[in-house]
Every structure is written in C-alpha cells, then in structure tokens.
Design a protein around this motif. Structure first.
Motif, PDB file in Angstrom:
ATOM      1  N   TYR A 114       0.827  -1.208   0.000  1.00 49.44           N
ATOM      2  CA  TYR A 114       0.000   0.000   0.000  1.00 49.44           C
ATOM      3  C   TYR A 114       0.864   1.263   0.000  1.00 49.44           C
ATOM      4  O   TYR A 114       0.456   2.311  -0.500  1.00 49.44           O
ATOM      5  CB  TYR A 114      -0.936  -0.006   1.206  1.00 49.44           C
ATOM      6  CG  TYR A 114      -1.730   1.273   1.359  1.00 49.44           C
ATOM      7  CD1 TYR A 114      -2.644   1.667   0.382  1.00 49.44           C
ATOM      8  CD2 TYR A 114      -1.547   2.091   2.473  1.00 49.44           C
ATOM      9  CE1 TYR A 114      -3.367   2.844   0.517  1.00 49.44           C
ATOM     10  CE2 TYR A 114      -2.268   3.267   2.617  1.00 49.44           C
ATOM     11  CZ  TYR A 114      -3.173   3.639   1.632  1.00 49.44           C
ATOM     12  OH  TYR A 114      -3.878   4.814   1.771  1.00 49.44           O
ATOM     13  N   TYR A 117       0.945   2.824  -3.310  1.00 49.01           N
ATOM     14  CA  TYR A 117      -0.302   3.295  -3.918  1.00 49.01           C
ATOM     15  C   TYR A 117      -0.138   4.767  -4.316  1.00 49.01           C
ATOM     16  O   TYR A 117       0.507   5.530  -3.599  1.00 49.01           O
ATOM     17  CB  TYR A 117      -1.455   3.137  -2.918  1.00 49.01           C
ATOM     18  CG  TYR A 117      -2.800   3.559  -3.455  1.00 49.01           C
ATOM     19  CD1 TYR A 117      -3.546   2.693  -4.245  1.00 49.01           C
ATOM     20  CD2 TYR A 117      -3.304   4.834  -3.201  1.00 49.01           C
ATOM     21  CE1 TYR A 117      -4.780   3.084  -4.759  1.00 49.01           C
ATOM     22  CE2 TYR A 117      -4.530   5.230  -3.714  1.00 49.01           C
ATOM     23  CZ  TYR A 117      -5.262   4.354  -4.492  1.00 49.01           C
ATOM     24  OH  TYR A 117      -6.474   4.740  -5.006  1.00 49.01           O
ATOM     25  N   PRO A 118      -0.675   5.231  -5.440  1.00 45.24           N
ATOM     26  CA  PRO A 118      -1.583   4.528  -6.353  1.00 45.24           C
ATOM     27  C   PRO A 118      -0.893   3.742  -7.469  1.00 45.24           C
ATOM     28  O   PRO A 118      -1.568   3.182  -8.329  1.00 45.24           O
ATOM     29  CB  PRO A 118      -2.396   5.671  -6.953  1.00 45.24           C
ATOM     30  CG  PRO A 118      -1.410   6.797  -7.029  1.00 45.24           C
ATOM     31  CD  PRO A 118      -0.549   6.662  -5.800  1.00 45.24           C
ATOM     32  N   SER A 121      -1.788  -0.425  -7.984  1.00 46.41           N
ATOM     33  CA  SER A 121      -3.205  -0.075  -8.132  1.00 46.41           C
ATOM     34  C   SER A 121      -4.136  -1.112  -7.527  1.00 46.41           C
ATOM     35  O   SER A 121      -5.250  -0.786  -7.114  1.00 46.41           O
ATOM     36  CB  SER A 121      -3.543   0.103  -9.616  1.00 46.41           C
ATOM     37  OG  SER A 121      -2.715   1.092 -10.193  1.00 46.41           O
ATOM     38  N   VAL A 168      -8.661  -1.438  -3.362  1.00 45.63           N
ATOM     39  CA  VAL A 168      -7.211  -1.658  -3.500  1.00 45.63           C
ATOM     40  C   VAL A 168      -6.838  -3.127  -3.303  1.00 45.63           C
ATOM     41  O   VAL A 168      -6.184  -3.732  -4.150  1.00 45.63           O
ATOM     42  CB  VAL A 168      -6.366  -0.771  -2.556  1.00 45.63           C
ATOM     43  CG1 VAL A 168      -4.868  -0.980  -2.843  1.00 45.63           C
ATOM     44  CG2 VAL A 168      -6.733   0.696  -2.703  1.00 45.63           C
TER      45      VAL A 168
END
Length: 343
Positions: A114, A117-118, A121, A168
């Motif tokens: 995470y 992120y982004p 994705s 996510v």
C-alpha cells in the motif's frame, strides 16, 4: 508456480517459466521481477510499459525467496520503488501459502504494498493451488485459513474504500468459496483489475446472467425442444447450476450442467480452466443420452485453438462422446449464443 507442478509428457510450451516483463505488459502474465537487468529497467521506464502484473507473495525477503525457491532473488521492494518512481502502474498478487505468508506476514505485505499506492493499483490475495504432482510440501488453504485471510483483507478493504473510494486489496473468489462466505458486491471490485486472476469473476458472471434475462423471450421456441449439456469445475458448479435451474424453471430451457473433478492434476484443483479432455470425457461418458449439443467453455481451450491442457481436441471429445460439441464463450451471453447457433 504451476509449471513445477505439472506431470511429465505434456506439450513443451507448458513447461516454460515465462518471466518476460513484455508478456506481463502485453498479456497480463505475472512476473517476479527477479531477472530484470539494468537494460530491462531502462526500457520499461523509457517506453512506459504500464501496467505490469507482479507476483510479490511477501515483502519479507527471506519468506519470498523461500516461496520462489530462489535464495539469490533481490529485494522486491527496491524493484517496486523503481517502478513507482518511473510512474509505472502495477497489479500485484500474493499467493497465500499457510505457514509462510499468512496472518501477520500477510498484514505486513499488504501494508508495504500500500505504500506504493496509487502505482500499486490493486493487490490480489489468491490461495495457493497444489497439484498432486507437487514435490515441495506446502499446506493447502483450508476453510480456517481462508476466513483468517478474508478478515485481514476486509479490514484493509474498509480502510482503503473510506480513504480512496476503491478497495485496492481484494480476495480471490476461491477464498470466499473455501470460507463459505458471501462475495462482496460487484461494485466493490471497481473496474475488476484482476478479473483474469479469479477476482470478481463469480459476481460478474451472476450479474451478467441477470442482465440477459430480458433477452430470453427473443430466443427461438425450438430451444424448449432441445436438451443441452455443459460442465464446469467443482468450485463454480453451484453458481452455474443456479443459473441453469432458473432457465429450466422460468423459460423451459434444459441445460444439464455436470461438475467435473480434476483427476489429472488432483482433486484440490477445482477451477474450470485447468480441466483436461480426459477428465471431461470420463465425467460425461454416461450423461449424453438425449442431448443435442455439448457446450465446452473456451476457458479450457488453448488460446486460438480447440485444444485442451492434455492436447485433447474438441473433435476428440466429440468422437469419444458421440455428441455434437460447440465451444462457447464462458459468459451467460456465450451460453445464449451457443443455444441460438444450435437452433
């Protein structure tokens, strides 16, 4: 990796371990990034080869290298950092192996991913598939393992949706089936970024089956005089059976669906796409009486050819069972088109 779990004697192309980032970009093949050269990385960055599909499994280097069977593999976090810095989007998978990358390690890996992120994705958590030909001892994902993983996924899922409006992280359909719990709503899968990885596939199929209901009235009345036959893997059988039962009850359309057990790779392999011709023939040998046509889902065929995993052809099935065989798209609309073609 399924390549190392295949029996001997299959076509040579099935034993190729494809670690080509170009195939990842073009076709969505998952790669581990363990063989990237400096030139490869330069090309990815310069040509903006995005998105890439990456098998991470764990961000713990020791655990990941153990699962990959590659003690010399580099740090995947460094590779992901490079891709993020060059604005390359990534869809990653964690193949869940109980005792290795579950529980706290799963939480750690999701948190680490995470952090990208982004550009990372989507994150898919997929249960390990174990064939009876596997030499390395790995525990299969049982119901309790699936439920624990889904609890972890759900906790991140809620947090990410609240913050970003997208989930996510996603659990593969097979985790929900193994856990015996309901799937999330189709809307929670967003744009279905990992549909080919078995994430959201069941919910999409069920949604599509409801949407084509209004088209059934336009089908030929001759359909009610026909009897069709099809099959699926063990895991998807209850869902497809629900649809065919509804067709019979509401429209008088008779499609007999048969669950096929995978004796070629082992009973633990329950997905349709890994069924072989010999298992299909075995399961349907006494089910064809009175049937006008057998629908074969295209997911079990080699792309662009009418050949299954064990090189059994559509014609071989036709000859063995003595019934007309038609390959169809593995969607509700594909079933409709198959019926229309027969009539």
């Amino acid at each position: 990796c399924f390549v190392s779990q295949l029996p001997k004697g299959l076509r040579k192309s099935l034993y190729i371990k494809d670690e080509d980032y170009r195939m990842s970009f073009l076709y969505g093949n998952y790669v581990t990034l363990t063989n990237l050269s400096a030139q490869d990385k330069k090309r990815i960055a310069q040509q903006r080869l995005s998105p890439l599909y990456i098998s991470v499994h764990s961000t713990n280097k020791v655990i990941r290298n153990t699962l990959l069977g590659n003690p010399k593999a580099g740090d995947v976090l460094k590779e992901l950092k490079f891709l993020k810095e060059n604005k390359i989007r990534m869809h990653v998978q964690i193949v869940l192996c109980p005792g290795y990358n579950d529980d706290r390690e799963l939480q750690r890996t999701i948190r680490d991913l995470y952090g990208f992120y982004p550009y990372v994705s989507s994150i898919a958590v997929v249960p390990v598939g174990i064939t009876m030909h596997r030499r390395q001892a790995i525990k299969p994902v049982e119901k309790e393992d699936a439920l624990k993983a889904l609890d972890i996924i759900d906790s991140f899922h809620k947090r990410f949706r609240k913050k970003h409006g997208v989930s996510v992280v996603y659990g593969a359909d097979e985790l929900y089936i193994k856990g015996g719990v309901n799937f999330p709503a189709l809307s929670e899968y967003g744009e279905l970024p990992q549909i080919e990885n078995g994430v959201g596939m069941v919910q999409l199929f069920m949604s599509q089956s409801r949407k084509i209901g209004h088209q059934l009235s336009s089908l030929s009345p001759q359909l009610k005089k026909k009897k069709f036959l099809t099959f699926t893997g063990i895991s998807f059988y209850p869902y497809l059976k629900k649809i065919t039962d509804r067709l019979l009850e509401k429209e008088g359309i008779n499609i007999n669906v048969i669950p096929v057990e995978n004796t070629f790779l082992g009973k633990a392999i329950t997905v349709t796409g890994l069924l072989t011709g010999r298992d299909v023939i075995r399961a349907l040998s006494d089910k064809t009486d009175g049937c006008d046509c057998l629908f074969v889902p295209d997911t079990i065929m080699r792309e662009g050819e009418n050949v299954l995993l064990d090189d059994t052809s559509k014609e071989d099935i036709e000859n063995a069972l003595g019934i007309k065989v038609k390959a169809i798209e593995s969607t509700p609309e594909g079933i409709m088109k198959g019926m229309e073609a027969v009539c």
